[in-house]
Design a protein around this motif. Structure first.
Motif, PDB file in Angstrom:
ATOM      1  N   SER A  40       0.832  -1.195   0.000  1.00 11.04           N
ATOM      2  CA  SER A  40       0.000   0.000   0.000  1.00 11.04           C
ATOM      3  C   SER A  40       0.870   1.249   0.000  1.00 11.04           C
ATOM      4  CB  SER A  40      -0.914   0.016   1.222  1.00 11.04           C
ATOM      5  OG  SER A  40      -0.143   0.248   2.393  1.00 11.04           O
ATOM      6  N   GLN A  61       0.501   9.643  -3.704  1.00 14.05           N
ATOM      7  CA  GLN A  61      -0.706   9.200  -4.414  1.00 14.05           C
ATOM      8  C   GLN A  61      -0.774   9.836  -5.800  1.00 14.05           C
ATOM      9  OE1 GLN A  61      -3.538   7.192  -3.525  1.00 14.05           O
ATOM     10  NE2 GLN A  61      -4.289   7.583  -5.584  1.00 14.05           N
ATOM     11  N   THR A  67      -3.381   3.207  -5.240  1.00 14.02           N
ATOM     12  CA  THR A  67      -3.354   3.115  -3.778  1.00 14.02           C
ATOM     13  C   THR A  67      -2.473   1.974  -3.299  1.00 14.02           C
ATOM     14  OG1 THR A  67      -5.356   1.765  -3.794  1.00 14.02           O
ATOM     15  CG2 THR A  67      -5.629   4.162  -3.499  1.00 14.02           C
ATOM     16  N   SER A  68      -2.083   1.091  -4.230  1.00 10.00           N
ATOM     17  CA  SER A  68      -1.194  -0.011  -3.866  1.00 10.00           C
ATOM     18  C   SER A  68      -0.431  -0.486  -5.101  1.00 10.00           C
ATOM     19  CB  SER A  68      -1.991  -1.166  -3.245  1.00 10.00           C
ATOM     20  OG  SER A  68      -2.933  -1.667  -4.179  1.00 10.00           O
TER      21      SER A  68
END
Length: 176
Positions: A40, A61, A67-68
């Motif tokens: 993550s 981000q 997100t991962s």
């Protein structure tokens, strides 16, 4: 394309550039605390914070757009960071080299009193005298000083010879 605003510390940059895929897989597995095959952004941010390459979660981000990471994404991210940091290091070194070259050109102009592109014994002696660095009582000999760096043996220093003299003198801690 987003620009990353953190830089890996120099020691880490050296280590990172020597990692192979097997090493990166171990790092990925260690980061994947829950064993789901994904890292993550929080896990990645924790790693970046630990190694001194701090960045905000929002910035991370926006940089990666996910997100991962799966392992292939992580490997791609690693490669991009190593390339980015190597490029930044090279640009900094080039900038330092450019600044040094500019400084040496200006210093050469100070010694080249007649502007002919060469520093003669007389010019060297005049400038050193003005700077209070010439003492005839000590028996200083500008011909010997020039001869030490006059690689083409024409009795004067051109810019390249002057540059070599300044760089050798600087690296040996000699003050001119």
């Amino acid at each position: 394309m987003h620009k990353l605003h953190f830089e890996f510390p120099s020691k880490l940059r050296t280590i990172m550039s020597t990692l192979n895929e097997k090493h990166i897989q171990r790092i990925f597995d260690k980061l994947d605390e829950d064993g789901d095959g994904l890292v993550s952004l929080d896990e990645l941010k924790d790693l970046l914070d630990k190694i001194g390459a701090c960045t905000g979660l929002d910035e991370l981000q926006s940089l990666v757009g996910k997100t991962s990471f799966n392992f292939n994404d992580f490997l791609f991210f690693y490669d991009a960071m190593v390339k980015k940091n190597n490029e930044e290091k090279r640009l900094k070194e080039d900038n330092i080299d450019d600044n040094l070259e500019d400084d040496l050109v200006e210093a050469f102009k100070v010694f080249d009193l007649n502007g002919d592109g060469y520093i003669s014994c007389e010019e060297l002696q005049k400038v050193l005298s003005r700077l209070g660095l010439w003492d005839e009582k000590e028996g200083s000999d500008c011909k010997n000083m020039i001869h030490m760096y006059d690689t083409n043996l024409d009795g004067v220093l051109d810019f390249e010879e002057f540059k070599n003299m300044m760089l050798v003198s600087n690296s040996e801690g000699i003050s001119l």
